[in-house]
Design a protein around this motif. Structure first.
Motif, PDB file in Angstrom:
ATOM      1  N   VAL A 187      -1.097 -18.764  -3.319  1.00 12.74           N
ATOM      2  CA  VAL A 187      -0.041 -17.441  -3.711  1.00 12.74           C
ATOM      3  C   VAL A 187      -1.051 -16.142  -3.580  1.00 12.74           C
ATOM      4  CG1 VAL A 187       1.566 -16.305  -4.844  1.00 12.74           C
ATOM      5  CG2 VAL A 187       1.463 -18.926  -4.769  1.00 12.74           C
ATOM      6  N   ALA A 188      -1.087 -15.606  -2.609  1.00 16.69           N
ATOM      7  CA  ALA A 188      -1.925 -14.388  -2.278  1.00 16.69           C
ATOM      8  C   ALA A 188      -1.102 -13.190  -3.099  1.00 16.69           C
ATOM      9  CB  ALA A 188      -2.001 -14.099  -1.134  1.00 16.69           C
ATOM     10  N   CYS A 204       4.720  11.161   3.230  1.00 19.52           N
ATOM     11  CA  CYS A 204       3.326  11.950   3.282  1.00 19.52           C
ATOM     12  C   CYS A 204       2.789  11.904   2.070  1.00 19.52           C
ATOM     13  CB  CYS A 204       3.653  13.511   3.746  1.00 19.52           C
ATOM     14  SG  CYS A 204       4.379  14.044   5.441  1.00 19.52           S
ATOM     15  N   GLU A 205       3.053  10.811   1.261  1.00 20.94           N
ATOM     16  CA  GLU A 205       2.255  10.721   0.199  1.00 20.94           C
ATOM     17  C   GLU A 205       1.106   9.859   0.566  1.00 20.94           C
ATOM     18  OE1 GLU A 205       3.324   9.121  -4.273  1.00 20.94           O
ATOM     19  OE2 GLU A 205       4.196   8.170  -2.809  1.00 20.94           O
ATOM     20  N   PHE A 206       0.114   9.947  -0.401  1.00 17.11           N
ATOM     21  CA  PHE A 206      -1.269   9.365  -0.160  1.00 17.11           C
ATOM     22  C   PHE A 206      -1.319   8.184  -1.479  1.00 17.11           C
ATOM     23  CE2 PHE A 206      -5.449  10.081   2.174  1.00 17.11           C
ATOM     24  CZ  PHE A 206      -5.915   8.825   1.806  1.00 17.11           C
ATOM     25  N   ILE A 207      -1.441   6.964  -0.946  1.00 17.15           N
ATOM     26  CA  ILE A 207      -1.437   5.849  -1.796  1.00 17.15           C
ATOM     27  C   ILE A 207      -2.658   4.856  -1.645  1.00 17.15           C
ATOM     28  CG2 ILE A 207      -0.425   3.571  -2.753  1.00 17.15           C
ATOM     29  CD1 ILE A 207       1.240   5.935  -3.639  1.00 17.15           C
ATOM     30  N   ALA A 208      -3.315   4.744  -2.683  1.00 15.00           N
ATOM     31  CA  ALA A 208      -4.698   4.019  -2.745  1.00 15.00           C
ATOM     32  C   ALA A 208      -4.370   2.625  -3.617  1.00 15.00           C
ATOM     33  CB  ALA A 208      -5.789   4.405  -3.439  1.00 15.00           C
ATOM     34  N   LEU A 209      -4.688   1.486  -2.855  1.00 12.60           N
ATOM     35  CA  LEU A 209      -4.629   0.212  -3.434  1.00 12.60           C
ATOM     36  C   LEU A 209      -5.782  -0.252  -3.903  1.00 12.60           C
ATOM     37  CD1 LEU A 209      -2.389  -1.722  -0.688  1.00 12.60           C
ATOM     38  CD2 LEU A 209      -1.398  -0.417  -3.030  1.00 12.60           C
ATOM     39  N   VAL A 210      -6.077  -0.681  -5.099  1.00 11.37           N
ATOM     40  CA  VAL A 210      -7.385  -1.066  -5.511  1.00 11.37           C
ATOM     41  C   VAL A 210      -6.952  -2.489  -6.632  1.00 11.37           C
ATOM     42  CG1 VAL A 210      -8.450   1.096  -5.652  1.00 11.37           C
ATOM     43  CG2 VAL A 210      -7.294   0.261  -7.933  1.00 11.37           C
ATOM     44  N   GLY A 211      -8.044  -3.216  -6.725  1.00  9.82           N
ATOM     45  CA  GLY A 211      -8.073  -4.337  -7.474  1.00  9.82           C
ATOM     46  C   GLY A 211      -9.356  -5.262  -7.099  1.00  9.82           C
ATOM     47  N   PRO A 212      -9.586  -6.299  -7.725  1.00 17.28           N
ATOM     48  CA  PRO A 212     -10.787  -7.219  -7.679  1.00 17.28           C
ATOM     49  C   PRO A 212     -10.404  -7.766  -6.007  1.00 17.28           C
ATOM     50  CG  PRO A 212      -9.160  -8.313  -9.156  1.00 17.28           C
ATOM     51  CD  PRO A 212      -8.490  -6.746  -8.852  1.00 17.28           C
ATOM     52  N   SER A 213     -11.594  -8.265  -5.588  1.00 19.72           N
ATOM     53  CA  SER A 213     -11.434  -9.110  -4.237  1.00 19.72           C
ATOM     54  C   SER A 213     -10.496 -10.239  -4.364  1.00 19.72           C
ATOM     55  CB  SER A 213     -12.842  -9.590  -3.676  1.00 19.72           C
ATOM     56  OG  SER A 213     -13.884  -8.545  -3.717  1.00 19.72           O
ATOM     57  N   GLY A 214      -9.806 -10.483  -3.485  1.00 23.02           N
ATOM     58  CA  GLY A 214      -8.757 -11.637  -3.375  1.00 23.02           C
ATOM     59  C   GLY A 214      -7.596 -11.347  -3.964  1.00 23.02           C
ATOM     60  N   CYS A 215      -7.168 -10.157  -4.617  1.00 21.95           N
ATOM     61  CA  CYS A 215      -5.833  -9.839  -5.095  1.00 21.95           C
ATOM     62  C   CYS A 215      -4.884  -9.439  -4.283  1.00 21.95           C
ATOM     63  CB  CYS A 215      -6.145  -8.825  -6.001  1.00 21.95           C
ATOM     64  SG  CYS A 215      -6.118  -7.066  -5.244  1.00 21.95           S
ATOM     65  N   GLY A 216      -5.142  -9.349  -2.972  1.00 26.25           N
ATOM     66  CA  GLY A 216      -3.837  -9.360  -2.035  1.00 26.25           C
ATOM     67  C   GLY A 216      -3.878  -7.809  -1.439  1.00 26.25           C
ATOM     68  N   LYS A 217      -4.664  -7.039  -1.787  1.00 25.31           N
ATOM     69  CA  LYS A 217      -4.422  -5.499  -1.045  1.00 25.31           C
ATOM     70  C   LYS A 217      -4.425  -5.413   0.182  1.00 25.31           C
ATOM     71  CE  LYS A 217      -8.495  -4.182  -2.668  1.00 25.31           C
ATOM     72  NZ  LYS A 217      -8.962  -5.801  -3.252  1.00 25.31           N
ATOM     73  N   SER A 218      -5.357  -6.355   0.935  1.00 26.20           N
ATOM     74  CA  SER A 218      -5.240  -6.255   2.653  1.00 26.20           C
ATOM     75  C   SER A 218      -3.979  -7.107   2.886  1.00 26.20           C
ATOM     76  CB  SER A 218      -6.689  -6.860   3.097  1.00 26.20           C
ATOM     77  OG  SER A 218      -7.638  -6.060   2.782  1.00 26.20           O
ATOM     78  N   THR A 219      -3.715  -8.386   2.369  1.00 24.55           N
ATOM     79  CA  THR A 219      -2.257  -8.750   2.644  1.00 24.55           C
ATOM     80  C   THR A 219      -1.279  -7.868   2.593  1.00 24.55           C
ATOM     81  OG1 THR A 219      -3.304 -11.051   1.739  1.00 24.55           O
ATOM     82  CG2 THR A 219      -0.945 -10.684   1.953  1.00 24.55           C
ATOM     83  N   LEU A 220      -1.126  -7.079   1.571  1.00 29.17           N
ATOM     84  CA  LEU A 220       0.089  -6.175   1.411  1.00 29.17           C
ATOM     85  C   LEU A 220       0.037  -5.341   2.579  1.00 29.17           C
ATOM     86  CD1 LEU A 220       2.492  -5.181  -0.150  1.00 29.17           C
ATOM     87  CD2 LEU A 220       1.049  -4.019  -1.730  1.00 29.17           C
ATOM     88  N   LEU A 221      -1.300  -4.662   2.581  1.00 28.18           N
ATOM     89  CA  LEU A 221      -1.346  -3.691   3.943  1.00 28.18           C
ATOM     90  C   LEU A 221      -0.892  -4.328   5.216  1.00 28.18           C
ATOM     91  CD1 LEU A 221      -2.660  -0.733   3.924  1.00 28.18           C
ATOM     92  CD2 LEU A 221      -4.335  -1.976   5.193  1.00 28.18           C
ATOM     93  N   ARG A 222      -1.408  -5.392   5.558  1.00 24.95           N
ATOM     94  CA  ARG A 222      -0.996  -6.095   6.874  1.00 24.95           C
ATOM     95  C   ARG A 222       0.663  -6.318   6.932  1.00 24.95           C
ATOM     96  NH1 ARG A 222      -6.261  -6.687   6.114  1.00 24.95           N
ATOM     97  NH2 ARG A 222      -7.273  -6.866   8.232  1.00 24.95           N
ATOM     98  N   MET A 223       1.132  -6.749   5.767  1.00 28.10           N
ATOM     99  CA  MET A 223       2.708  -7.168   5.701  1.00 28.10           C
ATOM    100  C   MET A 223       3.431  -5.624   6.019  1.00 28.10           C
ATOM    101  SD  MET A 223       3.486 -10.152   2.952  1.00 28.10           S
ATOM    102  CE  MET A 223       3.123  -9.078   1.640  1.00 28.10           C
TER     103      MET A 223
END
Length: 256
Positions: free
Chosen positions: A20-21, A32-51
């Motif tokens: 479960v990622a 036009c909002e600027f959102i940053a996603l942060v968190g430890p490696s492997g927490c699903g940031k890039s997974t969420l972005l790709r979705m």
């Protein structure tokens, strides 16, 4: 602009194990909002972005952009990855034009628009050069132009400055702020740098270790336009300290 409702992602390994990622992520992102996603490696940031970008299917929940459910890549979404992934045999201008060529949407004015974007990011005069003739930072500028050429309403950025040296990274951080100010878009930006997230974003979304969940969404009250001088401000330190507390479990813990 973007509605994320209980989005989840489960990957299945070759031996049948389920990982479960991302679990039950919900977030509303304004136009036009600027959102940053942060968190430890492997927490699903890039997974969420790709979705959000339609590059990965959801295992549960849904994501909608401008009211339409995301079921695959969309013309109104641009994506910039950590590596520029430019075609080595094509000129910088042709690399920028490549997505429009793939979509069959090259118009007589497309070349002029590509030149204007390259000039906007300081690459005027480099249109005929090849990727090997440009520095890493210049290549990433070209990749940003490629993502912007079809004028998407949403720009997704997956650690776009992560592979760059510190000075180039700071330079492109300011460049991105300038571009976003001149050509506003909804931006979702994945980064491991807490200071980068605070400097860039309207809100910082902090995610937990796997399975990734949204722990807290932090408003950044810094006035715009932003600059590195603001890193010494009370508001900057309060935001950064809170993010570190959420990620590392103690206030004021050191991080990039």
């Amino acid at each position: 602009m973007i509605e994320i409702e209980r989005a989840s992602k489960v990957f299945t390994t070759r031996d049948g194990e389920e990982i479960v990622a991302l679990k039950d992520a919900s977030l509303t992102i304004g136009d036009c909002e600027f959102i940053a996603l942060v968190g430890p490696s492997g927490c699903g940031k890039s997974t969420l972005l790709r979705m959000i970008g339609g590059l990965l299917p959801l295992s549960g929940g849904q994501i909608a952009i401008d009211g339409a459910r995301v079921t695959g890549p969309r013309d109104d979404t641009g994506i910039v990855f950590q590596a520029p992934t430019l075609l080595p045999w094509a000129t910088i201008k042709d690399n920028v034009l490549f997505p429009l060529s793939l979509m069959g949407k090259i118009r007589p004015e497309s070349t002029d628009k590509a030149r204007q974007l390259l000039a906007l990011v300081g690459l005027g005069g480099f249109e005929g050069k090849y990727p090997r003739e440009l520095s890493g930072g210049m290549q990433q500028r070209a990749a940003i132009c490629r993502a912007l050429l079809h004028d998407p309403s949403v720009l997704l950025m997956d650690e776009p400055f992560g592979a760059l040296d510190a000075l180039t990274r700071e330079e492109l951080t300011l460049e991105l702020l300038r571009i976003w100010t001149e050509r506003p878009k909804t931006i979702v930006f994945v980064t491991h740098s807490i200071s980068e997230a605070v400097l860039l974003a309207d809100r910082v979304v902090v995610m937990s270790p796997r399975p990734g969940q949204i722990v807290e969404v932090i408003d950044v009250p810094l006035p715009r336009p932003r600059s590195f001088d603001q890193e010494g401000s009370h508001d900057f330190h309060e935001c950064a300290s809170r993010i570190r507390e959420l990620i590392f479990g103690r206030r004021g813990a050191r991080a990039a």
